[in-house]
Write a protein that holds these residues in place. Structure first.
Motif, short mmCIF file in Angstrom:
data_model
loop_
_atom_site.label_atom_id
_atom_site.label_comp_id
_atom_site.label_asym_id
_atom_site.label_seq_id
_atom_site.Cartn_x
_atom_site.Cartn_y
_atom_site.Cartn_z
N ALA A 2 0.82 -1.22 0.00
CA ALA A 2 0.00 0.00 0.00
C ALA A 2 0.85 1.26 0.00
CB ALA A 2 -0.93 -0.01 1.21
N SER A 3 1.90 1.27 0.79
CA SER A 3 2.77 2.44 0.87
C SER A 3 3.92 2.29 -0.12
CB SER A 3 3.31 2.57 2.30
OG SER A 3 4.01 3.77 2.47
N GLY A 4 4.76 3.33 -0.24
CA GLY A 4 5.96 3.22 -1.05
C GLY A 4 5.82 3.71 -2.48
N ASP A 5 4.81 4.53 -2.77
CA ASP A 5 4.69 5.09 -4.11
C ASP A 5 5.87 5.98 -4.45
OD1 ASP A 5 3.66 8.18 -3.50
OD2 ASP A 5 3.00 6.72 -2.00
N ASP A 6 6.59 6.43 -3.44
CA ASP A 6 7.73 7.31 -3.63
C ASP A 6 9.06 6.55 -3.60
OD1 ASP A 6 7.46 6.70 -0.91
OD2 ASP A 6 6.92 8.74 -0.36
N GLU A 7 9.34 5.86 -2.50
CA GLU A 7 10.66 5.28 -2.30
C GLU A 7 10.94 4.08 -3.20
OE1 GLU A 7 11.25 4.61 1.86
OE2 GLU A 7 11.09 6.74 2.35
N PHE A 8 9.97 3.21 -3.41
CA PHE A 8 10.22 2.06 -4.29
C PHE A 8 10.53 2.54 -5.71
CE2 PHE A 8 7.33 -0.41 -1.27
CZ PHE A 8 8.39 -0.98 -0.61
N LEU A 9 9.80 3.56 -6.17
CA LEU A 9 10.06 4.11 -7.49
C LEU A 9 11.44 4.75 -7.54
CD1 LEU A 9 9.03 4.79 -10.35
CD2 LEU A 9 8.07 6.90 -9.39
N MET A 10 11.79 5.50 -6.51
CA MET A 10 13.10 6.13 -6.45
C MET A 10 14.22 5.09 -6.53
SD MET A 10 14.94 8.13 -3.31
CE MET A 10 15.06 6.56 -2.44
N HIS A 11 14.07 3.97 -5.80
CA HIS A 11 15.09 2.93 -5.81
C HIS A 11 15.26 2.33 -7.21
CE1 HIS A 11 14.36 2.27 -1.23
NE2 HIS A 11 15.17 3.27 -1.48
N LYS A 12 14.15 2.15 -7.92
CA LYS A 12 14.22 1.60 -9.27
C LYS A 12 14.94 2.55 -10.22
CE LYS A 12 10.48 -0.51 -10.84
NZ LYS A 12 9.04 -0.76 -11.14
N ILE A 13 14.63 3.84 -10.09
CA ILE A 13 15.28 4.83 -10.96
C ILE A 13 16.75 4.97 -10.60
CG2 ILE A 13 15.32 7.28 -11.59
CD1 ILE A 13 12.26 7.29 -11.20
N ALA A 14 17.06 4.99 -9.30
CA ALA A 14 18.45 5.14 -8.85
C ALA A 14 19.32 3.96 -9.24
CB ALA A 14 18.48 5.34 -7.34
N GLN A 15 18.71 2.81 -9.35
CA GLN A 15 19.48 1.62 -9.75
C GLN A 15 20.00 1.77 -11.18
OE1 GLN A 15 17.25 -2.04 -9.44
NE2 GLN A 15 19.10 -3.29 -9.38
#
Length: 370
Positions: A223-236
């Protein structure tokens, strides 16, 4: 055991000295170059029952020092049961920019905010997508600040600062200081190209990179993580193209939690995503912070001895000066005197929610989410 506590706390002292140095360098080296304000922007605002707040944000967007023809605003109305929709519709005549409302069904989505953002992106036209929340306020230079950094650095993702609106109460002050530690440490991690956290209340990313990393795919059931999970994918894929924006004009101010019950649900929501991180460095840092604060709780039991006092000194000194720097940047220098209060109670909070993160479920916006 005492030796282990000493080693952990000593590393934390050094860690905060590093944060102070990185924060200073981040601020000193921040430089953007003026450019045409010609980037098409889309501001996405997922909302649910924000009748008390949404009008102020829409009015703030009307005052932007950015060409109104070059940005659009999409309010994703996520099953609101109050007057949110009517307020947005009524403001469409006053809005200088293109204002759209996207009504979503109040269904049983496992991640309603991700759904709201995804559906908004599907009907948007902007090159740069900017997300915020319905209870936020922004400065007239908010969009310009983000766009200038985007153009200067060719950024893929920009995380800008978030703080709480001042309420002149001790409870509000405690939340401002506690949250400042997260914003500051997250900013430093981005500068070191090791991003670990960001906040969807003030996040920007390109449409191109969102599609390239397949958006929220892979964590739709969280439910949460619309911000950080996306950031991690882009940063990778692009670690050198993820930036923190240390500009005062870019600060978004949001509402602090009114009471302990709402604070508990909010922090439980944030903590719920920790166990879903697949980046070992982020997980290791979370475990380290947990152990540091657990060590401080042990030191409280030894407060009458030199060892306990020494541990607290190591924990609090460098940490104080880092918090001072971040809080001063956020415009709350007068609140520095309250930092020791937060430092004393913070270890209880971290250990409590660190353990709580192992459980499931929380209530948010009138919904029960997992």
């Amino acid at each position: 055991m005492l030796f282990i506590i000493l080693i952990i706390t000593s590393f934390y002292f050094i860690f905060n000295l590093l944060l102070i140095a990185v924060w200073k360098e981040l601020k000193a080296k921040h430089k953007v170059f003026p450019s045409d304000k010609d980037t098409k922007l889309t501001v996405i605002i997922p909302v649910r029952n924000e009748e008390s707040n949404i009008l102020q944000l829409l009015q703030d967007l009307n005052q932007q020092n950015y060409p109104a023809e070059n940005f659009e605003v999409i309010v994703a109305n996520d099953g609101s049961t109050d007057n949110t929709e009517n307020i947005v519709l009524a403001f469409q005549e006053e809005a200088k920019y293109s204002l759209k409302i996207l009504n979503l069904l109040n269904d049983a989505s496992t991640s309603p905010k991700k759904r709201a953002i995804q559906k908004s992106i599907e009907i948007s036209s902007g090159e740069l997508l900017i997300t915020t929340d319905g209870d936020c306020t922004v400065s007239p230079n908010w969009l310009s600040s983000i766009q200038q950094l985007y153009k200067s650095k060719h950024a893929k993702l920009i995380s800008s600062p978030v703080t709480f609106t001042e309420k002149h109460s001790l409870w509000n002050t405690i939340q401002i200081i506690e949250f400042a530690s997260l914003i500051g440490s997250g900013a430093c991690a981005m500068y070191l190209q090791k991003p670990n956290m960001c906040n969807g209340a003030n996040l920007a990313y390109t449409r191109e990179v969102f599609e390239e990393v397949n958006g929220f795919a892979g964590n739709e059931n969280v439910a949460s993580g619309d911000d950080e999970f996306l950031m991690h994918k882009i940063a990778q894929k692009y670690p050198e193209k993820v930036f923190f924006n240390p500009d005062f004009d870019a600060i978004v101010r949001t509402e602090s939690q009114a009471d302990l019950a709402h604070f508990y649900q909010q922090r439980r929501r944030w903590a719920s995503k920790w166990k879903h991180y697949d980046n070992w460095q982020v997980t290791a840092l979370a475990i380290f912070i947990f152990l540091v604060n657990l060590s401080v709780l042990a030191a409280y039991c030894l407060i009458n001895g030199y060892f306990g006092i020494g541990i607290l000194f190591l924990k609090f000194t460098a940490e104080f000066f880092f918090l001072y720097a971040v809080i001063k940047f956020l415009g709350y220098k007068s609140k520095v005197i309250y930092i020791p209060i937060v430092q004393i109670i913070y270890p209880f909070y971290v250990v409590f929610f660190g353990l709580l993160a192992q459980g499931k479920g929380y209530s948010w916006k009138g919904r029960r989410l997992e």
